[in-house]
Design a protein around this motif. Sequence first.
Motif, PDB file in Angstrom:
ATOM      1  N   ALA A 186       4.157   4.828  -2.027  1.00  0.00           N
ATOM      2  CA  ALA A 186       3.058   3.864  -2.099  1.00  0.00           C
ATOM      3  C   ALA A 186       1.702   4.569  -2.054  1.00  0.00           C
ATOM      4  O   ALA A 186       0.779   4.216  -2.804  1.00  0.00           O
ATOM      5  N   ASN A 187       1.577   5.564  -1.201  1.00  0.00           N
ATOM      6  CA  ASN A 187       0.318   6.308  -1.093  1.00  0.00           C
ATOM      7  C   ASN A 187      -0.003   7.040  -2.395  1.00  0.00           C
ATOM      8  O   ASN A 187      -1.168   7.110  -2.810  1.00  0.00           O
ATOM      9  N   ASP A 222      -1.148   4.519  -4.966  1.00  0.00           N
ATOM     10  CA  ASP A 222      -2.499   4.080  -4.629  1.00  0.00           C
ATOM     11  C   ASP A 222      -3.557   5.070  -5.106  1.00  0.00           C
ATOM     12  O   ASP A 222      -4.682   4.683  -5.446  1.00  0.00           O
ATOM     13  N   ASP A 236      -4.011   2.237 -11.709  1.00  0.00           N
ATOM     14  CA  ASP A 236      -4.967   1.139 -11.694  1.00  0.00           C
ATOM     15  C   ASP A 236      -4.289  -0.203 -11.422  1.00  0.00           C
ATOM     16  O   ASP A 236      -4.915  -1.121 -10.896  1.00  0.00           O
ATOM     17  N   HIS A 248       1.170  -0.841   1.896  1.00  0.00           N
ATOM     18  CA  HIS A 248       0.567   0.499   1.880  1.00  0.00           C
ATOM     19  C   HIS A 248      -0.172   0.819   0.583  1.00  0.00           C
ATOM     20  O   HIS A 248      -0.785   1.876   0.484  1.00  0.00           O
ATOM     21  N   ILE A 249      -0.104  -0.059  -0.394  1.00  0.00           N
ATOM     22  CA  ILE A 249      -0.930   0.102  -1.599  1.00  0.00           C
ATOM     23  C   ILE A 249      -2.159  -0.773  -1.400  1.00  0.00           C
ATOM     24  O   ILE A 249      -2.086  -2.005  -1.503  1.00  0.00           O
ATOM     25  N   GLN A 250      -3.289  -0.167  -1.110  1.00  0.00           N
ATOM     26  CA  GLN A 250      -4.465  -0.922  -0.685  1.00  0.00           C
ATOM     27  C   GLN A 250      -5.575  -0.983  -1.724  1.00  0.00           C
ATOM     28  O   GLN A 250      -6.374  -1.917  -1.715  1.00  0.00           O
ATOM     29  N   HIS A 251      -5.645   0.001  -2.612  1.00  0.00           N
ATOM     30  CA  HIS A 251      -6.744   0.042  -3.575  1.00  0.00           C
ATOM     31  C   HIS A 251      -6.306  -0.368  -4.986  1.00  0.00           C
ATOM     32  O   HIS A 251      -7.080  -0.946  -5.739  1.00  0.00           O
ATOM     33  N   THR A 252      -5.090  -0.041  -5.341  1.00  0.00           N
ATOM     34  CA  THR A 252      -4.576  -0.379  -6.662  1.00  0.00           C
ATOM     35  C   THR A 252      -4.292  -1.877  -6.754  1.00  0.00           C
ATOM     36  O   THR A 252      -3.759  -2.474  -5.814  1.00  0.00           O
ATOM     37  N   GLU A 253      -4.646  -2.472  -7.884  1.00  0.00           N
ATOM     38  CA  GLU A 253      -4.342  -3.888  -8.101  1.00  0.00           C
ATOM     39  C   GLU A 253      -2.834  -4.088  -8.081  1.00  0.00           C
ATOM     40  O   GLU A 253      -2.083  -3.311  -8.673  1.00  0.00           O
ATOM     41  N   LYS A 254      -2.353  -5.148  -7.416  1.00  0.00           N
ATOM     42  CA  LYS A 254      -0.921  -5.376  -7.244  1.00  0.00           C
ATOM     43  C   LYS A 254      -0.488  -6.703  -7.861  1.00  0.00           C
ATOM     44  O   LYS A 254      -1.192  -7.711  -7.739  1.00  0.00           O
TER      45      LYS A 254
END
Length: 477
Positions: A414-415, A418, A422, A438-444
């Motif tokens: 996940a890190n 991230d 994108d 744990h993926i905080q910045h990438t659009e999910k």
Amino acid sequence: MVYLELLVHVLFTLCLGYYFISAMQWYSYKLERVVLHFNRYDWHFYFFMIPIFIYYISGVYFLLYFFIIYIPTLFLWYRAIDKKLIFTPRIKRFFGFLALAIVFQDLLCFLNPNCLIYGVIFPLFFSYLASYLYEKILFYDFKKRASKKLLANPNLKVIAITASYGKTSIKNFLYEVLSQHYNVYKTPRSVNTLGGIIKDINENLDDDIVFYIVEAGARAKGDILEIAQFVQPHIAIVGQIGEQHIEYFKTLQNIRDTKMELLQSARLEHAFVHTSAHVKPEKHITFFGDHIEGIIPTLEGIDFDLIFDAKQYHFHANLLGAFNAQNLDVVIRTARYLGLDMETIQERIAHLSQVEHRLQKIEANGKIIIDDSYNGNLEGMVGSYELVSQYSGRKVIITPGIVESDEASNIKLANKIDAIFDLVIITSKINAKILAQHIQHTEKIILKDKGKIEKVLAENTQMGDLILFSNDAPTFM
């Protein structure tokens, strides 16, 4: 009314049998795995346990439940799963036993006025037990035939390959390198169980084959030993070892011990073992993995140098991923051991074909698609992400994470996602929570229905995007 109840009982039992044998087929007909290692226990409750409970307590009201709730939900489940039941001869035999058990029980109950309900436990238990015993008898006969066929060809040499990951790629690469000079046959696709190997030998192995390349997989200690003692390989290849299937083996040392079972062959001439096996040096063992230098992975291929007999050789392959250098290392060493000169090997490596679904590059509709859906280990997946990071445009990943692994590995994954991508589309329930956390910045996007993947991609990607299919997990995961 009696006839309607009888009809519903037959249909209900067949539906239960369909669900049960589907799960058994997914998990290689291992009842223990279906009971103890199933990833969608909610399905067991919805389509097996709760319906049986309702059947025995609801009386005539079960008819309403069966037609209004059970049949529609089971049909929707069938439509949604991506690995539907394959009606092999074994499956047909199971349903044959199930039909016999239903007819026998229902005839007795129909003739007995004191029979209050047509049971479902007996037909299911009988058909499982009868099928299990019958398949054991057939397996013993098929095994004898396959063993006789192996021994009938005195010129045949067996090359067996196992690894935590990369064994199918090694098999395919070695086949391509050797097949230009020898009559070679390999186990097809990802066939790597004893039953699959026996079936392959009986149906496909020709009498004039010089090298038979066998892939050996495992879910428990003893699986590789069983294959090794059957095919008795002349050459054993133990590739890179890691925590793949750790939920079955519990410890990394158990995985190492299981992979090294491949060397338990009375005909063993030589073994090529990756340094991750951590075993003591022996005369008949060549270690690989530590003599690769200058790896340059790009979206066009891979270049690397290999130290062999104190000399440095350069190799180029039209394959993606730095980790493939490890796979090619043992292919080169095995081919050299079998008599090919280094110049010939370099030429064959340069013309290797991409392995389907393993960093397979496809360009379509102005988008770059990299299909790595058969790569399911942390090191290989992270390696593919680092390769993709070279791309300057927008990067999209579709992944279920790592299945049959631990939480720590999925956090690392996940890190990495991230830091590079994108957009991430998460396709499996099993890891959705931990990846999303744990993926905080990438659009999910969390995709609950894999059947909608094309629609989601069409709505969320554009020309110039790079789309990576990273690992895959069936819906029962």
